[in-house]
Design an enzyme around this catalytic site. Sequence first.
Site, PDB file in Angstrom:
ATOM      1  N   PHE A  24     -10.604 -12.561  -0.715  1.00  0.00           N
ATOM      2  CA  PHE A  24      -9.503 -12.036  -0.996  1.00  0.00           C
ATOM      3  C   PHE A  24      -9.768 -10.493  -0.007  1.00  0.00           C
ATOM      4  O   PHE A  24     -10.713 -10.233   0.602  1.00  0.00           O
ATOM      5  CB  PHE A  24      -9.810 -11.775  -2.969  1.00  0.00           C
ATOM      6  CG  PHE A  24      -9.100 -12.409  -3.395  1.00  0.00           C
ATOM      7  CD1 PHE A  24      -8.444 -13.740  -2.929  1.00  0.00           C
ATOM      8  CD2 PHE A  24      -8.196 -11.982  -4.461  1.00  0.00           C
ATOM      9  CE1 PHE A  24      -7.525 -14.527  -3.639  1.00  0.00           C
ATOM     10  CE2 PHE A  24      -7.955 -12.950  -5.877  1.00  0.00           C
ATOM     11  CZ  PHE A  24      -7.443 -13.854  -5.396  1.00  0.00           C
ATOM     12  N   SER A  25      -8.929  -9.827  -0.680  1.00  0.00           N
ATOM     13  CA  SER A  25      -9.136  -8.388  -0.126  1.00  0.00           C
ATOM     14  C   SER A  25     -10.067  -7.645   0.189  1.00  0.00           C
ATOM     15  O   SER A  25     -11.980  -7.366  -0.882  1.00  0.00           O
ATOM     16  CB  SER A  25      -8.683  -7.369   0.291  1.00  0.00           C
ATOM     17  OG  SER A  25      -6.870  -8.007  -0.381  1.00  0.00           O
ATOM     18  N   TRP A  76       0.853 -17.272   6.225  1.00  0.00           N
ATOM     19  CA  TRP A  76       1.488 -16.549   5.395  1.00  0.00           C
ATOM     20  C   TRP A  76       0.789 -15.223   5.877  1.00  0.00           C
ATOM     21  O   TRP A  76      -0.873 -15.610   5.533  1.00  0.00           O
ATOM     22  CB  TRP A  76       0.969 -16.625   3.986  1.00  0.00           C
ATOM     23  CG  TRP A  76       1.151 -15.880   3.107  1.00  0.00           C
ATOM     24  CD1 TRP A  76      -0.281 -15.451   2.990  1.00  0.00           C
ATOM     25  CD2 TRP A  76       2.074 -15.139   2.260  1.00  0.00           C
ATOM     26  NE1 TRP A  76       0.089 -14.103   1.524  1.00  0.00           N
ATOM     27  CE2 TRP A  76       0.567 -14.393   1.433  1.00  0.00           C
ATOM     28  CE3 TRP A  76       3.408 -15.388   2.370  1.00  0.00           C
ATOM     29  CZ2 TRP A  76       1.854 -13.465   0.088  1.00  0.00           C
ATOM     30  CZ3 TRP A  76       4.124 -14.616   1.281  1.00  0.00           C
ATOM     31  CH2 TRP A  76       3.630 -13.818   0.200  1.00  0.00           C
ATOM     32  N   MET A  77       1.018 -14.064   5.168  1.00  0.00           N
ATOM     33  CA  MET A  77       0.037 -12.673   6.006  1.00  0.00           C
ATOM     34  C   MET A  77       0.079 -11.573   4.054  1.00  0.00           C
ATOM     35  O   MET A  77       1.378 -11.764   3.735  1.00  0.00           O
ATOM     36  CB  MET A  77       0.367 -12.312   6.919  1.00  0.00           C
ATOM     37  CG  MET A  77      -0.931 -10.796   6.822  1.00  0.00           C
ATOM     38  SD  MET A  77      -0.590  -9.830   7.908  1.00  0.00           S
ATOM     39  CE  MET A  77       0.856  -9.267   8.544  1.00  0.00           C
ATOM     40  N   ASN A  78      -0.497 -11.559   3.580  1.00  0.00           N
ATOM     41  CA  ASN A  78      -0.279 -10.045   2.862  1.00  0.00           C
ATOM     42  C   ASN A  78      -0.947  -9.061   2.888  1.00  0.00           C
ATOM     43  O   ASN A  78      -1.538  -8.529   4.370  1.00  0.00           O
ATOM     44  CB  ASN A  78      -0.160 -11.099   1.303  1.00  0.00           C
ATOM     45  CG  ASN A  78      -1.448 -11.042   0.708  1.00  0.00           C
ATOM     46  OD1 ASN A  78      -1.798 -11.960   0.998  1.00  0.00           O
ATOM     47  ND2 ASN A  78      -2.395 -10.005  -0.304  1.00  0.00           N
ATOM     48  N   ASP A  79      -1.955  -7.693   2.519  1.00  0.00           N
ATOM     49  CA  ASP A  79      -3.101  -7.160   3.045  1.00  0.00           C
ATOM     50  C   ASP A  79      -3.428  -7.140   3.663  1.00  0.00           C
ATOM     51  O   ASP A  79      -4.191  -7.988   4.346  1.00  0.00           O
ATOM     52  CB  ASP A  79      -4.700  -6.852   1.755  1.00  0.00           C
ATOM     53  CG  ASP A  79      -3.666  -7.307   0.078  1.00  0.00           C
ATOM     54  OD1 ASP A  79      -2.174  -7.122   0.304  1.00  0.00           O
ATOM     55  OD2 ASP A  79      -4.357  -6.864  -1.124  1.00  0.00           O
ATOM     56  N   ARG A  95     -12.263  -6.330  -7.774  1.00  0.00           N
ATOM     57  CA  ARG A  95     -11.756  -6.803  -5.933  1.00  0.00           C
ATOM     58  C   ARG A  95     -11.790  -5.666  -5.208  1.00  0.00           C
ATOM     59  O   ARG A  95     -11.538  -4.246  -5.777  1.00  0.00           O
ATOM     60  CB  ARG A  95     -10.781  -7.369  -6.918  1.00  0.00           C
ATOM     61  CG  ARG A  95      -9.089  -7.472  -7.123  1.00  0.00           C
ATOM     62  CD  ARG A  95      -8.254  -8.729  -6.663  1.00  0.00           C
ATOM     63  NE  ARG A  95      -7.140  -7.912  -6.896  1.00  0.00           N
ATOM     64  CZ  ARG A  95      -6.478  -8.613  -8.475  1.00  0.00           C
ATOM     65  NH1 ARG A  95      -7.397  -8.633  -9.178  1.00  0.00           N
ATOM     66  NH2 ARG A  95      -5.665  -7.592  -8.701  1.00  0.00           N
ATOM     67  N   ASP A  96     -11.634  -5.898  -4.065  1.00  0.00           N
ATOM     68  CA  ASP A  96     -11.028  -5.103  -3.084  1.00  0.00           C
ATOM     69  C   ASP A  96     -12.022  -4.060  -2.311  1.00  0.00           C
ATOM     70  O   ASP A  96     -11.775  -2.832  -2.813  1.00  0.00           O
ATOM     71  CB  ASP A  96      -9.563  -5.070  -3.675  1.00  0.00           C
ATOM     72  CG  ASP A  96      -8.486  -6.001  -3.681  1.00  0.00           C
ATOM     73  OD1 ASP A  96      -9.001  -7.388  -3.783  1.00  0.00           O
ATOM     74  OD2 ASP A  96      -7.520  -5.683  -4.764  1.00  0.00           O
ATOM     75  N   GLU A 146      -5.005  -1.940  -7.812  1.00  0.00           N
ATOM     76  CA  GLU A 146      -5.749  -2.972  -6.605  1.00  0.00           C
ATOM     77  C   GLU A 146      -5.990  -2.332  -5.044  1.00  0.00           C
ATOM     78  O   GLU A 146      -5.697  -1.183  -4.772  1.00  0.00           O
ATOM     79  CB  GLU A 146      -4.870  -3.991  -6.512  1.00  0.00           C
ATOM     80  CG  GLU A 146      -4.307  -4.950  -7.065  1.00  0.00           C
ATOM     81  CD  GLU A 146      -3.024  -5.969  -6.984  1.00  0.00           C
ATOM     82  OE1 GLU A 146      -3.626  -6.565  -7.374  1.00  0.00           O
ATOM     83  OE2 GLU A 146      -1.819  -5.368  -5.843  1.00  0.00           O
TER      84      GLU A 146
HETATM   85  C1  FRU Z   1      -2.797  -7.320  -3.311  1.00  0.00           C
HETATM   86  C2  FRU Z   1      -4.156  -8.607  -4.032  1.00  0.00           C
HETATM   87  C3  FRU Z   1      -5.422  -7.665  -3.802  1.00  0.00           C
HETATM   88  C4  FRU Z   1      -6.030  -9.203  -3.579  1.00  0.00           C
HETATM   89  C5  FRU Z   1      -5.497 -10.054  -2.661  1.00  0.00           C
HETATM   90  C6  FRU Z   1      -5.809 -11.372  -2.721  1.00  0.00           C
HETATM   91  O1  FRU Z   1      -1.924  -7.839  -3.020  1.00  0.00           O
HETATM   92  O2  FRU Z   1      -3.404  -8.823  -5.174  1.00  0.00           O
HETATM   93  O3  FRU Z   1      -5.960  -7.306  -5.030  1.00  0.00           O
HETATM   94  O4  FRU Z   1      -7.310  -9.408  -3.568  1.00  0.00           O
HETATM   95  O5  FRU Z   1      -4.178  -9.070  -2.757  1.00  0.00           O
HETATM   96  O6  FRU Z   1      -4.569 -12.029  -2.025  1.00  0.00           O
END
Ligand code: FRU
Length: 501
Positions: free
Chosen positions: A78-79, A19-22, A143-144, A195
């Site tokens: 996290f990011s 899985w991939m997000n940010d 975060r981030d 975020e």
């Molecule tokens: C944004 C987010 C970030 C967080 C990350 C967790 O899509 O919710 O705020 O660091 O994804 O995977």
Amino acid sequence: TTNTDYYRPVYHHTPLYGWMNDANGLVYKDGEYHLYFQYNPYGSKWGNMHWGHSVSRDLIHWEHLAPAIARDTLGQIFSGSSVVDKNNSAGYGKDAMIAFYTSASDEHGQIQCMAYSTDNGRTYTKYEKNPILTPFDGLKDFRDPKVFWYEPAQKWYMIVSADKNMRFYSSSDMKNWEYLSQFGEGYGVQPNQFECPDFVQLPVDGNKNNMKWVMIVNINPGCPFGGSATEYFVGDFDGKEFKCDNDKSVTKWLDFGKDHYATVCFSNTGDRTIAVPWMSNWQYANVTPIRQYRGANALPRELSLYTKDGEIYMAANAVKETEGLRKGTTDVNDFTLTDEHLVSPLVTGTEGACELEMDVTPNKAQTVGFQLLNDKGEKVDIYLDLKSGRIVMDRSQSGLTAFGEKSEPHFKETDDHRKVLSVNYVNDFALGTWAPLSLCEGKTYHLDVFVDKCSVEIFVDGGRIAMTNLVFPTQPYNALRFYTQGGEAEVKNLKVHQLGL
Ligand code: FRU
């Protein structure tokens, strides 16, 4: 196999598996663009977050490398962001790469941590005294971290999302951070959770004597088309506080589609500002009809500022490197569209990966547009609605749209008054998204449309409007059908580029 990977994009970055997000830690160094990303190596749904890693020399061809930062006892990773430590501020050597991320766990909450790499970003060593920053007021959503060099103060700055604000900090050694100010409460769409911040300085209309700061804010949920999206604020920064040019109610969107999120920019790219979006939406990101992996990045975009009616906006255009994807071009003769429809089998053979460029002049038409369609009649409808002054991308009949959460089973009455058991999908996917044409100048619109296995991205007039949407056709779109209503319109310089790696 091709079967289970049917929707894997041809030319967009995806993880090999998992899985991939940010996008995270975007940084350029020694000819390489590093794309780290929120990654679950163990499955194709969100969880176990690590920083995955891919590199590219041209923003188009990506090489998959081993995950760079793995979760640990402080929590999931996290990011965050990465920089090249050009002055050796942190003491790991000149030009060491320093990554900043959020460790997230129930036990410790969300805290900012640091890791360094002296092998061009392949492997990272975590700072032994992590965390480097915790919230002074016990905030849960904190975060981030985005770190950047702020030249006037000769210091590193960090911007961190803090619930409905972005907080600024500064540091000389990257380890001790001093709080400066915060911005955001009440700005833009509400309700929201800020975020993934970014903060970039850009010339207005290319004029380097008129620089403006732009704060990029990714927000979730509560965006106009549902779920997550990316807004930005234009203003000034005095080294301590950011002041936005607009009142709180003004919202400017970096992209007008539904699948553009967590967008942040590369550091260390000189005069260019290049952003990379995650191409999904938290409303349904975990349940898209894909099996072997999940998540893709939209095309990298070059950001710039333009003025329209006295307001400053940010354009996001596909990077010029995408021209390297063109494998062949069909030029189509200019034509005038009447009320009659024109069907042209234009995208045959592209296997769902092409770019369409055209100049559309609506003249007297009230609606002018085209459909990308396949033999099953599945279609993406892209049109200018001159009455409402909008460009629209409607994916409600684009292919698979019913996936996601199912509603509670309930009885519903049919037309002939029988009661049948019904289970509906809560459908956040079948819809159209739109952007105001007032962002463009003139009477002719240049459309640059990128189609891949499961996405359509539109850039109008060099990115004054960007619109990114996922689509899941059950066979590739292989035809274009132009139409107009209420008068004739002109289509010129239509080119169909076949795209491949
Ligand atoms: C944004 C987010 C970030 C967080 C990350 C967790 O899509 O919710 O705020 O660091 O994804 O995977």
